[in-house]
Write an enzyme that holds these catalytic residues in place. Structure first.
Site, short mmCIF file in Angstrom:
data_model
loop_
_atom_site.label_atom_id
_atom_site.label_comp_id
_atom_site.label_asym_id
_atom_site.label_seq_id
_atom_site.Cartn_x
_atom_site.Cartn_y
_atom_site.Cartn_z
N GLU A 190 0.85 -1.20 0.00
CA GLU A 190 0.00 0.00 0.00
C GLU A 190 0.88 1.24 0.00
OE1 GLU A 190 -2.68 -0.53 3.32
OE2 GLU A 190 -3.83 -2.04 2.27
N HIS A 217 -9.10 9.40 3.16
CA HIS A 217 -8.68 8.33 2.25
C HIS A 217 -8.91 8.84 0.83
CE1 HIS A 217 -8.10 4.50 0.35
NE2 HIS A 217 -7.81 3.95 1.51
N ARG A 256 -1.01 8.74 1.61
CA ARG A 256 -2.38 9.24 1.45
C ARG A 256 -2.55 10.74 1.47
NH1 ARG A 256 -5.40 4.96 5.22
NH2 ARG A 256 -4.74 3.30 3.85
N HIS A 274 -11.43 9.44 6.92
CA HIS A 274 -11.18 8.01 7.10
C HIS A 274 -10.67 7.64 8.49
CE1 HIS A 274 -10.15 3.96 5.84
NE2 HIS A 274 -8.86 4.15 6.09
N ARG A 296 -0.92 8.76 9.30
CA ARG A 296 -0.77 7.32 9.51
C ARG A 296 -0.38 6.60 8.22
NH1 ARG A 296 -4.53 2.71 9.06
NH2 ARG A 296 -5.91 4.21 8.08
#
Ligand code: FAD
Ligand code: SIN
Length: 532
Positions: A112, A241, A287, A348, A383
């Site tokens: 990811e 997100h 992100r 998110h 994060r």
């Protein structure tokens, strides 16, 4: 009605359930959860759990990726802890019966954004659902654990002592002894007494109009802890997100970052691979960068969405990797093996929360926090994908181990008065609650989103202060209900996000403001801590 338990756990997502399983080795556990037991952010987690499993990966690499995403604010000791203890927790999950996806008898590892290696352990694209299933199975079989569904915590029960520090100075020491809880089926308020309370109430997504989070994510734990006087930190760092299915009207549905890890490319309507303009990592950049890039492209073009393209992959590979996403998109006549997926960002994850040490202890004696409700220092200003389930597993384990080692629990609790509703009346104007909830969500979406400014934050602040005051007045006069509990917590959580965002006069990680577009390391390399 009073209930006594050795351990009170508020929340039945991964953090609460995992802690409960460990705590049940020491005594009785009551888990209270405000809806059905599986309803949680955990249940919707798609991508997986980051952990160093592969021979070509290393702790140093996972630590470096986490610190890099966190933009200078991660606490290195907390990051080291989750990374180094991660593999043991994954093995425990396997022993508990979690069925992760395997390839050639080895764990299949996805990738990811922001990860430099393949290290995402997953169960197809329904990882959270599989973990929740296995944990609930264990919890429901355990003789020491009782789950109370449709029980919503209203407030923590606290006792305040003045402590003499020896220099004629006094400091206030607060002890938590459980919580007042609304049984929303019988409409009665119960007193749950315990010397250890674990807050595991999850996130805050419902503060925003568009979110990947289910309806339970209303910031209850953060607001309760704040009211009790606990330290709350870094609330300005809300993660958006980048890719939720664009479909006006329906609730947001996540298109996992694992789709980009699989090779998915973000494109504008004209087909351009626009992420290359913003970051050398292209569509797999962290992100915050991707969400801001999409926001900027949409503002520039006036389009309502961008597109995620996986059509270059073999159809059967795409549909077998992402069966849930494939099926859900088909319901909207989008065949992801042939069509581009229209996507937009949505709120998110809350990187901030109730401040804890490396063992889940908060600034209140007897009160612990784990999972998304907590601020352990792992995530800093942003994060890294799939570090959240990992953080919940590692810190709930550490909290239980510390409680056991230091024998922090006791069956003795003080006399606590029952809930007193005298002087309140049943509300007859439900439209006020529904309206305020929507108004908070709209204000936060419009003014406290991906790109902020002093002007927008001031505007949001004035409006939220007014709503908060009105909600608090209404709360005082009105018999408590599940909707009112959430509204009061949403209003407080929104206020904490805005207050923290206004105080940070720089841009860092997820907090981007046009008034201070650059990070300022000399002044702002620190957490934003607030308490009541
Ligand atoms: P939750 O799982 O949200 O559980 C909170 C619990 O508290 C719920 O049972 C709720 O009902 C209960 N509760 C709340 N308030 C009260 C109250 N007042 N009284 C009683 N009970 C209460 N993270 C990853 O690491 N990897 C992923 O792949 C991933 N994918 C995600 C996909 C989606 C769509 C979403 C929304 C999140 C995803 N995340 C992912 C984030 C991750 O799922 C969450 O951060 C994590 O599950 C939080 O776990 P938790 O136990 O802290 O809280
Ligand atoms: C996702 O699958 O994209 C979500 C992963 C996460 O939030 O960590």
């Amino acid at each position: 009605m009073q209930m006594k338990t050795d351990f009170l756990v508020i929340g039945s997502g991964i953090a609460g359930l995992y802690f409960a399983i460990k705590a049940a080795e020491m005594g009785t556990v009551a888990i209270i959860t405000k809806k059905e037991q599986a309803e949680s952010n955990t249940n919707y987690a798609q991508g997986g759990i980051a952990s160093v499993i592969s021979a070509d990966d290393s702790f140093d690499s996972h630590i470096a990726d986490t610190l890099n995403a966190g933009a200078g604010l991660c606490h290195r000791d907390a990051v080291e802890v989750i990374v180094r203890e991660g593999p043991a927790r994954i093995n425990e999950l396997l022993t508990l019966g979690v069925e992760f996806t395997k390839k050639n008898n080895q764990l299949d590892l996805g990738r990811e954004g922001g990860h430099s290696k393949h290290r995402i352990v997953h169960a197809a694209d329904l990882t959270g659902h599989e973990v929740e299933r296995a944990l609930l199975e264990k919890v429901n079989q355990h003789p020491n654990i009782q789950v109370f569904e449709n029980h919503a915590a209203i407030d923590l029960i606290t006792e305040h002592h003045l402590v003499n520090t020896g220099k004629a100075e006094h400091r206030q020491n607060t002890h938590c002894w459980g919580a007042y809880v609304l049984d929303s089926k019988s409409n009665t308020v119960k007193t749950f007494l315990s010397s250890v309370t674990m807050l595991a109430t999850g996130g805050t997504g419902q503060v925003y109009l568009h979110t990947t989070n289910p309806l339970i994510a209303t910031g209850d734990g953060i607001a309760m802890a704040y009211r009790a006087g606990a330290k709350v930190g870094n609330m300005e760092f809300i993660q958006f997100h980048p890719t939720t299915l664009f479909n006006s009207g329906a609730p947001s549905f996540l298109i996992s970052e694992a789709v980009r890890g699989f090779g998915g490319i973000l494109r504008t309507r004209d087909g351009a691979d626009f992420m290359k303009k913003y970051d050398a990592r292209g569509s797999l950049a962290p992100r915050d960068i991707v969400a801001r890039a999409i926001d900027s492209e949409l503002k520039r073009s006036g389009d309502e969405c961008v597109f995620l393209d996986v059509t270059h992959h073999k159809a059967n590979e795409t549909s077998s990797h992402f069966p849930n996403i494939y099926k859900r998109c088909l319901e909207f006549n989008i065949d992801i093996t042939k069509d581009l997926i229209p996507v937009v960002p949505a709120a998110h994850y809350s990187c901030g929360g109730v401040v804890t040490d490396l063992y889940g202890s908060t600034s209140i004696v007897g009160l612990f926090a784990c999972g998304e409700v907590s601020m352990t220092g792992v995530h800093g200003a942003n994060r890294l994908a799939s570090n959240s389930l990992l953080e919940a597993l590692v810190f709930s384990t550490r909290a239980a181990a510390q409680i056991k080692e230091k024998k922090i629990y006791s069956s003795i609790t003080p006399e606590i008065p029952e809930w007193d509703e005298s002087g309140t009346v049943n509300a007859d104007e439900w439209v006020l609650i529904a309206h305020d909830r929507k108004e908070i969500q709209q204000i936060m979406w419009d003014y406290v989103g991906i790109v902020r400014s002093n002007h927008r934050l001031d505007r949001a602040n004035r409006r939220i202060q007014l709503i908060l005051q009105e909600v608090l007045d209404f709360y005082k006069r009105t018999a408590v209900t599940a909707e009112l509990i959430e509204l009061r917590n949403l209003a407080r959580t929104a206020e904490l996000i805005i207050r923290s965002a206004l105080s940070r006069k720089e841009s860092r990680g997820l907090h981007y403001t046009t008034d201070y577009p650059k990070p300022n390391d000399s002044e702002w390399l620190r957490d934003t801590i607030v308490n009541s």
